[in-house]
Design an enzyme around this catalytic site. Structure first.
Site, mmCIF file in Angstrom:
data_model
loop_
_atom_site.group_PDB
_atom_site.id
_atom_site.type_symbol
_atom_site.label_atom_id
_atom_site.label_comp_id
_atom_site.label_asym_id
_atom_site.label_seq_id
_atom_site.Cartn_x
_atom_site.Cartn_y
_atom_site.Cartn_z
ATOM 1 C CG HIS A 266 -10.289 0.995 -0.521
ATOM 2 N ND1 HIS A 266 -11.459 1.446 -0.183
ATOM 3 C CD2 HIS A 266 -9.541 1.581 -1.418
ATOM 4 C CE1 HIS A 266 -11.521 2.609 -0.966
ATOM 5 N NE2 HIS A 266 -10.313 2.617 -1.529
ATOM 6 C CD GLU A 267 -6.015 1.325 -2.449
ATOM 7 O OE1 GLU A 267 -5.839 1.384 -3.488
ATOM 8 O OE2 GLU A 267 -6.289 2.104 -1.456
ATOM 9 C CG HIS A 270 -9.440 1.136 -6.111
ATOM 10 N ND1 HIS A 270 -10.470 1.704 -6.767
ATOM 11 C CD2 HIS A 270 -9.269 1.900 -5.082
ATOM 12 C CE1 HIS A 270 -10.833 2.941 -5.633
ATOM 13 N NE2 HIS A 270 -10.158 3.010 -4.671
ATOM 14 C CD GLU A 296 -13.013 5.137 -2.981
ATOM 15 O OE1 GLU A 296 -12.155 5.173 -3.795
ATOM 16 O OE2 GLU A 296 -12.952 4.958 -1.751
#
Ligand SMILES: [Zn+2]
Length: 498
Positions: A266-267, A270, A296
């Site tokens: 997820h990160e 980003h 997001e």
């Protein structure tokens, strides 16, 4: 970036000290959450608030504001230059509209309120936190009135995180999304789907082994380690000091390893938004993501659409079996079901792809009602529990598992939650458009070749930074708005395939 327009060059020069203060704050924020010894908290608080004041003084300095004003009148600007003016004008006008006393009151309440919230959550005592929530909401109502809005006071708060977003947009989104998600969930639960079965892979793990796994997975995604690093923190986050220094953190709870892996991917999603932004936008007001929703969309695209897809699980399955003893007999399908387990539960951050947005729908409804004067603060816990029951079929018995679970409200972040859902919706739009263009999409993932996917994201999204506002950007790039249909279709296809 060097412009042909002298005013823009003057603006960019004058922006450098403003950028540098933000750069320092960013680095301090990262340090605070990773390596700073606890003892440094108080003085760091002083330094941090002083830097914020300095940032505001520089941004609102007479000469700088005058420069931006003349930039607004300039003609024949490129899209990048228009973006620079748009972003600065947006920041300046928002800050000018909100009086100093109100900003200070919010900063104070978020410090004190956050401390009380922590204790209240531990004791599961909403009454203890209630006066602070009341106070924060009163402050945010003032803020909304000062910022201004056309239809709904909540619009003024939404716009801060997602430029141009309104209650009208979100009513349309959740009006379609909520009942469809409920339907998908009901079908899965009622049919006793294998996705709903508890997995024996949910167990305690050796942190070093999962840390090694995370590093191997990031290796597969081929991040440029000269410009990127990974550390550990309680709450994972991404912090971009600049386009060439992007840092993420991950977490290790010690049980349920998919959470650590998913959060790392997820990160990383980003981070890629910054790492693939066009170099010419570096040290300008338009470097990095255009909105929280779009940001997001990148993290969710990698975490869920890629990271929990069957080909990706097939790719990492041998690594998992090798690292984790308790998983060495797991088949690819066992791992696929484990990563995609669906379970209606109380806590948003642990929610799966089907139920996650129902948690957000609940928070959206409450926030909208609060700012529309339809719900009193004292009524929130009851509303929360009743609505959870309707939406997810579970209702928390303690407020620590209900209304007190998120930090956002105590920090004044009203209008933030909906951007999580927008991210999910946009990630599905992206996946659909990408798969139409990239025939080898599935095959590439299975082979661990992410170059074409990363290039596609860079060309269509990342390189533009925040040159365009999110709504016009979605329209011109994908001919779409925050359309929930793609996401619903994605879930239906995924969960009906088993
Ligand atoms: Zn995120």
């Amino acid at each position: 970036m060097i412009s042909e327009n002298p005013v823009i060059n003057q603006i960019l020069d004058a922006y450098k000290p403003i950028w540098s203060v933000a750069h320092a704050s960013s680095l301090m924020g990262w340090d605070f959450q990773t390596y700073m010894p606890k003892g440094g908290t108080e003085e760091r608080g002083v330094a941090d608030s002083q830097l914020q004041l300095l940032h505001k003084e520089l941004l609102l300095g007479k000469d700088f504001v005058a420069l931006v004003e003349s930039g607004k009148k300039a003609e024949h600007l490129s899209d990048e230059e228009k973006g620079i003016i748009r972003m600065l004008d947006r920041n300046i006008s928002r800050q000018l509209k909100v009086p100093k006393e109100l900003t200070e009151a919010e900063a104070l309440e978020s410090t004190v309120g956050n401390m009380v919230w922590r204790e209240a959550r531990e004791k599961s005592d909403f009454k203890m936190y209630e006066p602070h929530l009341q106070n924060m909401i009163a402050i945010k109502k003032h803020v909304a009135n000062k910022v201004g809005y056309e239809k709904h006071p909540y619009d003024a708060l939404l716009d801060e995180f997602e430029e141009g977003l309104t209650v009208n947009d979100l009513d349309k989104v959740f009006g379609v999304l909520t009942p469809k998600l409920q339907k998908i969930l009901k079908k899965l639960v009622d049919s006793g789907s294998p996705f709903c079965k508890e997995s024996n892979l949910t167990q305690r793990y050796d942190i070093q082994k999962v840390d090694e796994l995370n590093r191997q997975i990031l290796g597969l995604l081929q991040f440029d380690m000269e410009r990127f690093r990974v550390d550990v923190s309680t709450h994972p986050f991404t912090d971009a000091m600049s386009l060439n220094d992007v840092r993420i953190t991950t977490r290790y709870e010690g049980s349920d390893f998919k959470r650590s892996i998913s959060s790392t991917i997820h990160e990383a999603g980003h981070a890629l938004y910054h790492l693939q932004c066009d170099e010419s936008l570096s040290v300008t007001p338009v470097e990095g993501a255009t909105s929280l929703g779009l940001h997001e969309s990148q993290s969710r695209f990698w975490e869920n659409i890629v990271g929990k897809s069957r080909p990706f699980i097939q790719l990492i399955a041998p690594l998992i079996r090798k690292q984790l003893d308790f998983a060495n007999q797991a088949t690819d399908n066992d791992l696929y079901l484990y990563f995609n387990n669906v379970k209606p539960d109380y806590i948003r951050v642990d929610a799966d792809e089907v139920t996650y947005n129902l948690h957000v729908a609940l928070r959206y409804e409450i926030e909208k009602k609060i700012f529309g004067e339809e719900l009193a603060v004292s009524e929130i816990p009851q509303y929360w529990n009743d609505r959870m029951e309707e939406l997810l079929g579970v209702s928390p018995t303690e407020d620590s598992q209900g209304v007190l679970q998120d930090t956002h409200w105590s920090s004044g972040l009203f209008g933030y939650f909906p951007t999580y859902t927008l991210g999910n919706l946009v990630s599905a739009i992206i996946a659909s458009k990408m798969q139409m263009g990239l025939e080898e999409y599935q095959e590439n993932i299975r082979n661990g070749d992410f170059t074409s996917i990363k290039d596609w994201l860079r060309l269509k999204i990342h390189r533009y930074g925040s040159v365009y506002a999110p709504k016009p950007f979605l329209r011109q790039t994908f001919n779409e708005d925050y359309n929930p249909d793609y996401f619903v279709k994605y879930l239906e296809t995924k969960y009906e395939a088993q």
